[in-house]
Design a protein around this motif. Structure first.
Motif, PDB file in Angstrom:
ATOM      1  N   LYS A   1       0.793  -1.341   0.027  1.00  0.00           N
ATOM      2  CA  LYS A   1      -0.113  -0.138   0.278  1.00  0.00           C
ATOM      3  C   LYS A   1       0.916   0.999  -0.023  1.00  0.00           C
ATOM      4  N   ILE A   2       1.880   1.298   0.841  1.00  0.00           N
ATOM      5  CA  ILE A   2       2.879   2.233   0.820  1.00  0.00           C
ATOM      6  C   ILE A   2       3.576   2.627  -0.383  1.00  0.00           C
ATOM      7  N   ALA A   3       3.987   1.631  -1.090  1.00  0.00           N
ATOM      8  CA  ALA A   3       4.647   1.531  -2.370  1.00  0.00           C
ATOM      9  C   ALA A   3       3.883   2.154  -3.457  1.00  0.00           C
ATOM     10  N   ALA A   4       2.480   1.653  -3.509  1.00  0.00           N
ATOM     11  CA  ALA A   4       1.383   2.070  -4.512  1.00  0.00           C
ATOM     12  C   ALA A   4       1.122   3.421  -4.327  1.00  0.00           C
ATOM     13  N   SER A   5       1.089   3.775  -3.105  1.00  0.00           N
ATOM     14  CA  SER A   5       0.619   5.127  -2.797  1.00  0.00           C
ATOM     15  C   SER A   5       2.024   6.114  -3.197  1.00  0.00           C
ATOM     16  N   GLY A   6       3.090   5.639  -3.051  1.00  0.00           N
ATOM     17  CA  GLY A   6       4.286   6.586  -3.442  1.00  0.00           C
ATOM     18  C   GLY A   6       4.249   6.555  -5.169  1.00  0.00           C
ATOM     19  N   ARG A   7       3.974   5.707  -5.739  1.00  0.00           N
ATOM     20  CA  ARG A   7       3.999   5.557  -7.154  1.00  0.00           C
ATOM     21  C   ARG A   7       2.879   6.373  -7.799  1.00  0.00           C
ATOM     22  N   LEU A   8       1.689   6.410  -6.929  1.00  0.00           N
ATOM     23  CA  LEU A   8       0.499   7.332  -7.317  1.00  0.00           C
ATOM     24  C   LEU A   8       0.811   8.601  -7.286  1.00  0.00           C
ATOM     25  N   GLY A   9       1.601   9.097  -6.168  1.00  0.00           N
ATOM     26  CA  GLY A   9       2.116  10.481  -5.866  1.00  0.00           C
ATOM     27  C   GLY A   9       2.976  10.928  -6.921  1.00  0.00           C
ATOM     28  N   HIS A  10       3.896  10.220  -7.191  1.00  0.00           N
ATOM     29  CA  HIS A  10       4.492  10.460  -8.402  1.00  0.00           C
ATOM     30  C   HIS A  10       4.166  10.820  -9.641  1.00  0.00           C
TER      31      HIS A  10
ATOM     32  N   GLY B   1       0.488  22.817 -12.935  1.00  0.00           N
ATOM     33  CA  GLY B   1      -0.642  22.770 -11.640  1.00  0.00           C
ATOM     34  C   GLY B   1      -0.014  23.236 -10.401  1.00  0.00           C
ATOM     35  N   ASP B   2      -0.617  23.210  -9.165  1.00  0.00           N
ATOM     36  CA  ASP B   2      -0.168  23.581  -8.091  1.00  0.00           C
ATOM     37  C   ASP B   2       0.544  22.444  -7.246  1.00  0.00           C
ATOM     38  N   LEU B   3       1.788  22.481  -7.654  1.00  0.00           N
ATOM     39  CA  LEU B   3       2.892  21.237  -7.147  1.00  0.00           C
ATOM     40  C   LEU B   3       3.289  21.551  -5.672  1.00  0.00           C
ATOM     41  N   GLU B   4       3.300  22.677  -5.270  1.00  0.00           N
ATOM     42  CA  GLU B   4       3.576  23.140  -3.877  1.00  0.00           C
ATOM     43  C   GLU B   4       2.586  22.513  -3.009  1.00  0.00           C
ATOM     44  N   ALA B   5       1.329  22.909  -3.543  1.00  0.00           N
ATOM     45  CA  ALA B   5       0.213  22.383  -2.344  1.00  0.00           C
ATOM     46  C   ALA B   5       0.086  20.969  -2.226  1.00  0.00           C
ATOM     47  N   PHE B   6       0.520  20.202  -3.404  1.00  0.00           N
ATOM     48  CA  PHE B   6       0.456  18.914  -3.620  1.00  0.00           C
ATOM     49  C   PHE B   6       1.460  18.226  -2.669  1.00  0.00           C
ATOM     50  N   ALA B   7       2.844  18.878  -2.822  1.00  0.00           N
ATOM     51  CA  ALA B   7       3.933  18.546  -1.960  1.00  0.00           C
ATOM     52  C   ALA B   7       3.450  18.670  -0.687  1.00  0.00           C
ATOM     53  N   GLN B   8       2.873  19.478  -0.062  1.00  0.00           N
ATOM     54  CA  GLN B   8       2.766  19.665   1.274  1.00  0.00           C
ATOM     55  C   GLN B   8       1.573  18.554   1.706  1.00  0.00           C
ATOM     56  N   HIS B   9       0.612  18.487   0.757  1.00  0.00           N
ATOM     57  CA  HIS B   9      -0.370  17.434   1.293  1.00  0.00           C
ATOM     58  C   HIS B   9       0.318  15.906   1.078  1.00  0.00           C
ATOM     59  N   ARG B  10       1.238  15.751   0.164  1.00  0.00           N
ATOM     60  CA  ARG B  10       1.908  14.392   0.071  1.00  0.00           C
ATOM     61  C   ARG B  10       2.797  14.243   1.449  1.00  0.00           C
ATOM     62  N   GLN B  11       3.378  15.009   1.814  1.00  0.00           N
ATOM     63  CA  GLN B  11       3.968  15.153   3.131  1.00  0.00           C
ATOM     64  C   GLN B  11       3.472  14.747   4.323  1.00  0.00           C
ATOM     65  N   GLY B  12       2.336  15.514   4.268  1.00  0.00           N
ATOM     66  CA  GLY B  12       1.150  15.071   5.422  1.00  0.00           C
ATOM     67  C   GLY B  12       0.827  13.595   5.418  1.00  0.00           C
ATOM     68  N   GLN B  13       0.616  12.992   4.076  1.00  0.00           N
ATOM     69  CA  GLN B  13       0.213  11.774   3.735  1.00  0.00           C
ATOM     70  C   GLN B  13       1.446  10.762   4.610  1.00  0.00           C
ATOM     71  N   ILE B  14       2.755  11.045   3.988  1.00  0.00           N
ATOM     72  CA  ILE B  14       3.993  10.302   4.514  1.00  0.00           C
ATOM     73  C   ILE B  14       3.975  10.304   5.968  1.00  0.00           C
ATOM     74  N   TRP B  15       3.949  11.283   6.761  1.00  0.00           N
ATOM     75  CA  TRP B  15       3.938  11.592   8.102  1.00  0.00           C
ATOM     76  C   TRP B  15       2.955  10.718   8.576  1.00  0.00           C
ATOM     77  N   MET B  16       1.568  10.703   8.155  1.00  0.00           N
ATOM     78  CA  MET B  16       0.512   9.941   8.651  1.00  0.00           C
ATOM     79  C   MET B  16       0.910   8.209   8.528  1.00  0.00           C
ATOM     80  N   PHE B  17       1.288   7.868   7.587  1.00  0.00           N
ATOM     81  CA  PHE B  17       1.924   6.481   7.170  1.00  0.00           C
ATOM     82  C   PHE B  17       3.013   6.141   8.490  1.00  0.00           C
ATOM     83  N   LEU B  18       3.897   6.975   8.635  1.00  0.00           N
ATOM     84  CA  LEU B  18       4.853   7.052   9.843  1.00  0.00           C
ATOM     85  C   LEU B  18       4.143   6.765  11.101  1.00  0.00           C
ATOM     86  N   ARG B  19       3.625   7.779  11.356  1.00  0.00           N
ATOM     87  CA  ARG B  19       2.993   7.876  12.677  1.00  0.00           C
ATOM     88  C   ARG B  19       2.163   6.771  13.148  1.00  0.00           C
ATOM     89  N   ALA B  20       1.218   6.123  12.102  1.00  0.00           N
ATOM     90  CA  ALA B  20       0.680   4.882  12.161  1.00  0.00           C
ATOM     91  C   ALA B  20       1.468   3.767  12.528  1.00  0.00           C
TER      92      ALA B  20
END
Length: 130
Positions: A33-42, A53-72
């Protein structure tokens, strides 16, 4: 919940979406799931670059997702285990997926104000489709 499909990244990600992002049943599935999420994010990042598009906003959102995976990964009985967080963030730094000055790493090492700057920053406005 529907049965877990063959574990290709795409089918697994579809399974997770259909099942309302339910917890995965085993470690292999979690890593898929983490790998698939990474590929989709790329793919999304490439698309945003190509379409201006708004790559900066997406990067911030993506960072939050990564932190969520690690926190979980660091929850014990629903509470964050800081010693696990230290190990997980150390592992991510060693693998080159996180920098030593990442706010989550700093928090793991005891800096309770690591996220203060992010919390004070205004949320970027949402773009509308035309």
């Amino acid at each position: 919940m529907t049965p877990l499909p063959y574990r290709s990244g795409t089918s697994f990600l579809a399974w997770a979406i259909v099942n309302n992002n339910q917890p995965v049943p085993d470690v292999f599935s979690k890593m898929t799931k983490i790998a698939a999420s990474g590929r989709l994010g790329h793919l999304v990042a490439v698309h945003l670059q190509e379409t201006n598009g708004d790559l900066e906003a997406f990067a911030q959102h993506r960072q939050g997702q990564i932190w969520m995976f690690l926190r979980a990964e660091c929850l014990v009985d629903g509470a964050l285990d800081r010693s696990r967080l230290r190990y997980v963030t150390w592992r991510e730094v060693q693998a080159g997926r996180m920098t030593e000055d990442d706010p989550l790493r700093r928090y793991a090492l005891g800096d309770d104000s690591a996220f203060d700057e992010l919390m004070a920053a205004p949320t970027p406005p949402k773009r509308t489709r035309h």
